[in-house]
Scaffold this active site. Structure first.
Site, PDB file in Angstrom:
ATOM      1  N   HIS A 104      40.249  35.382  41.264  1.00 21.08           N
ATOM      2  CA  HIS A 104      40.046  34.670  40.001  1.00 21.08           C
ATOM      3  C   HIS A 104      40.296  35.575  38.815  1.00 21.08           C
ATOM      4  CE1 HIS A 104      35.940  36.276  40.912  1.00 21.08           C
ATOM      5  NE2 HIS A 104      35.882  36.488  39.618  1.00 21.08           N
TER       6      HIS A 104
ATOM      7  N   HIS B  68      37.485  39.895  33.174  1.00 20.03           N
ATOM      8  CA  HIS B  68      37.896  40.677  34.347  1.00 20.03           C
ATOM      9  C   HIS B  68      38.820  39.872  35.245  1.00 20.03           C
ATOM     10  CE1 HIS B  68      34.206  38.633  35.997  1.00 20.03           C
ATOM     11  NE2 HIS B  68      34.908  38.596  37.124  1.00 20.03           N
TER      12      HIS B  68
ATOM     13  N   GLU C 243      37.245  43.432  39.476  1.00 15.63           N
ATOM     14  CA  GLU C 243      36.255  43.090  40.505  1.00 15.63           C
ATOM     15  C   GLU C 243      36.983  43.066  41.848  1.00 15.63           C
ATOM     16  OE1 GLU C 243      34.672  39.119  40.037  1.00 15.63           O
ATOM     17  OE2 GLU C 243      33.000  39.500  41.404  1.00 15.63           O
TER      18      GLU C 243
HETATM   19 CO    CO Z   1      34.283  37.557  38.873  1.00 11.63          CO
END
Ligand code: CO
Length: 134
Positions: A7, A79, A130
């Site tokens: 994502h 992020h 991440e």
């Molecule tokens: Co995330």
């Protein structure tokens, strides 16, 4: 090492308005808001054919995105999340290569119930990364 883009997360100041914009202007499939008190955010998932966009709104007093929104007052990309097959092996390899892992260095359970880690943005071209166990 890294696999799919799981994502892209966007910090927003008005989650309902942002979710509505993705739903109506962009014609995307958008989930109901999901409070994540342990992470200090409320999340909406925008489901795309090849990945997700997560819209993040601060939740509670010490939200980790509050400082970001104080600097980026109209919101912004917060992020990106890449999948890895083995998060501990990925962490060890990245640390050995000089990357900084945020927090205590141990994976936490992320928004999808899987172990996640964050890497320092200064080590990755100004982008908070991440990693999520695939
Ligand atoms: Co995330």
């Amino acid at each position: 090492m890294i696999g799919r883009l799981n994502h892209v997360a966007i910090a927003v100041t008005d989650l309902a308005a942002a979710a509505n914009q993705y739903r109506t202007m962009l014609g995307a499939k958008v989930s109901a808001p999901q409070p994540e008190p342990a992470h200090g955010v409320t999340v909406v998932f925008v489901e795309l054919p090849n990945t997700k966009v997560e819209l993040l709104e601060p939740l509670g007093e010490n939200s980790p995105i509050a400082a970001f929104l104080a600097k980026n007052t109209s919101g912004g990309i917060h992020h990106m999340c890449f999948e890895v097959d083995d998060i501990l092996a990925a962490r060890d390899s990245l640390k050995a290569a000089g990357a900084r892992v945020l927090g205590d260095g141990n994976p936490k359970t992320g928004a999808h119930g899987k172990p996640v880690l964050f890497l320092h943005p200064k080590d990755f071209n100004g982008t908070l990364i991440e990693l999520e166990q695939a």
